[in-house]
Design an enzyme around this catalytic site. Structure first.
Site, PDB file in Angstrom:
ATOM      1  N   PRO A   2       0.813  -1.220   0.000  1.00  0.00           N
ATOM      2  CG  PRO A   2      -0.802  -1.581   1.628  1.00  0.00           C
ATOM      3  CD  PRO A   2       0.533  -2.078   1.164  1.00  0.00           C
ATOM      4  CD  GLU A   3       4.861   2.631  -2.271  1.00  0.00           C
ATOM      5  OE1 GLU A   3       5.148   3.772  -2.691  1.00  0.00           O
ATOM      6  OE2 GLU A   3       5.670   1.683  -2.291  1.00  0.00           O
ATOM      7  CE  LYS A  51       3.221   5.446   2.322  1.00  0.00           C
ATOM      8  NZ  LYS A  51       4.403   4.705   2.821  1.00  0.00           N
ATOM      9  CG  ASN A 165      10.949   0.468   0.479  1.00  0.00           C
ATOM     10  OD1 ASN A 165      11.765   1.371   0.694  1.00  0.00           O
ATOM     11  ND2 ASN A 165      11.315  -0.798   0.362  1.00  0.00           N
ATOM     12  NE  ARG A 254       9.537   1.572   5.337  1.00  0.00           N
ATOM     13  CZ  ARG A 254       8.262   1.190   5.260  1.00  0.00           C
ATOM     14  NH1 ARG A 254       7.892   0.392   4.286  1.00  0.00           N
ATOM     15  NH2 ARG A 254       7.378   1.587   6.146  1.00  0.00           N
TER      16      ARG A 254
END
Length: 283
Positions: A2-3, A51, A165, A254
């Site tokens: 999810p972005e 988000k 990311n 990440r």
């Protein structure tokens, strides 16, 4: 993952399913809101903010949720079998006469007064897909800490809201720099175009079922992104093996992908140290 574009799509699905309709089912499966009941209230709208998702209902209340890594909202028609995960992963159910929205694995879920939404999202920078988008403010936010690695700065939602990311890695590739380059070392010409490039990527993907940054149509799924998830496969531009290393974002490490040829500059060396790659002009 999810972005900003994924959350925008989720908000649209929820809005189309719930907005303007009266809730006939309300079931919060978290201890803090176990007794909360929104049945009989009309859903006013579902709005994305970076988000975050804000589901506003009649009576001045907002259901605030955040998907983070694993959360999702699924919408089902009446009588349709639910398929978002096992029942114990359900955190909230909001249903109308003909649609049911089910929130699975939501790490952030709260019921607050609509007047208090700023408490949940007021810290966010300009939203890449929102009406408050301001590229000059976003750039000023990014430049406020010139020693900070660019990748970390892009993930900080206080700078600009919506980059995750995947887009962090893809933006750095398109700019021709590594995610470890200090923000202050980003050439001015590249820095100026960064906010609008980020906006362009998210806008291009908010209506797509599959995220794509390369523009390479008719290829297999392995060509949708330039570097993210591609290590150790060859770079789509130069053929060099794409590399991966961890980079923090202030809360967790990440996996971060880059091409050492197309993206010269600081990068982790074997053993975890960050060194400097070949020096040449970005891009």
């Amino acid at each position: 993952m999810p972005e900003g574009d994924t959350v925008w799509q989720a908000a649209r699905r929820l809005h189309e399913a719930l907005a303007g309709k009266v809730l006939t089912r309300s079931d919060f499966r978290v201890p803090r809101y176990a007794t909360a009941d929104l049945t009989g209230r009309t859903v006013l709208d579902v709005t994305p903010r970076g988000k975050h998702l804000l589901t506003r209902v009649e009576g001045g209340l907002t259901v605030h949720s955040h998907l983070r890594m694993d959360g999702s909202w699924k919408v089902f028609a009446a009588g349709q079998r639910w398929s978002g995960g096992p029942a114990h992963q359900i955190r909230v159910i909001l249903g109308t006469a003909d649609r049911t929205a089910v929130g699975y694995r939501l790490p952030v879920l709260e019921l607050l007064r609509t007047a208090d939404e700023e408490r949940a999202v007021g810290h966010l920078g300009p939203d890449l897909l929102g009406p408050d988008w301001d590229p000059e403010r976003a750039l000023a936010n990014l430049r406020a800490d010139p020693a900070r690695p660019l990748g970390e700065a892009l993930l900080d939602q206080r700078n600009l809201a919506g980059v995750g990311n995947v887009y962090k890695c893809e933006l750095c590739f398109l700019l021709g720099v590594t995610p470890w380059l200090p923000v202050g070392d980003l050439p001015a010409a590249h820095a100026v175009k960064l906010p609008e490039l980020a906006k362009k990527l998210l806008e291009a993907n908010r209506d797509r079922p599959v995220r794509r940054t390369t523009g390479l149509r008719g290829h297999d799924r392995g060509h949708d992104l330039f570097v993210y998830g591609r290590a150790p496969r060859p770079c789509l531009r130069c053929g060099t093996s794409v590399r991966v290393a961890d980079q923090g974002d202030g809360s967790r490490e990440r996996p971060t992908y880059w091409c050492p040829t197309c993206q010269p500059g600081p990068a982790p060396r074997p053993g975890g140290r960050t060194g400097t790659g070949p020096r040449r002009g970005p891009g």
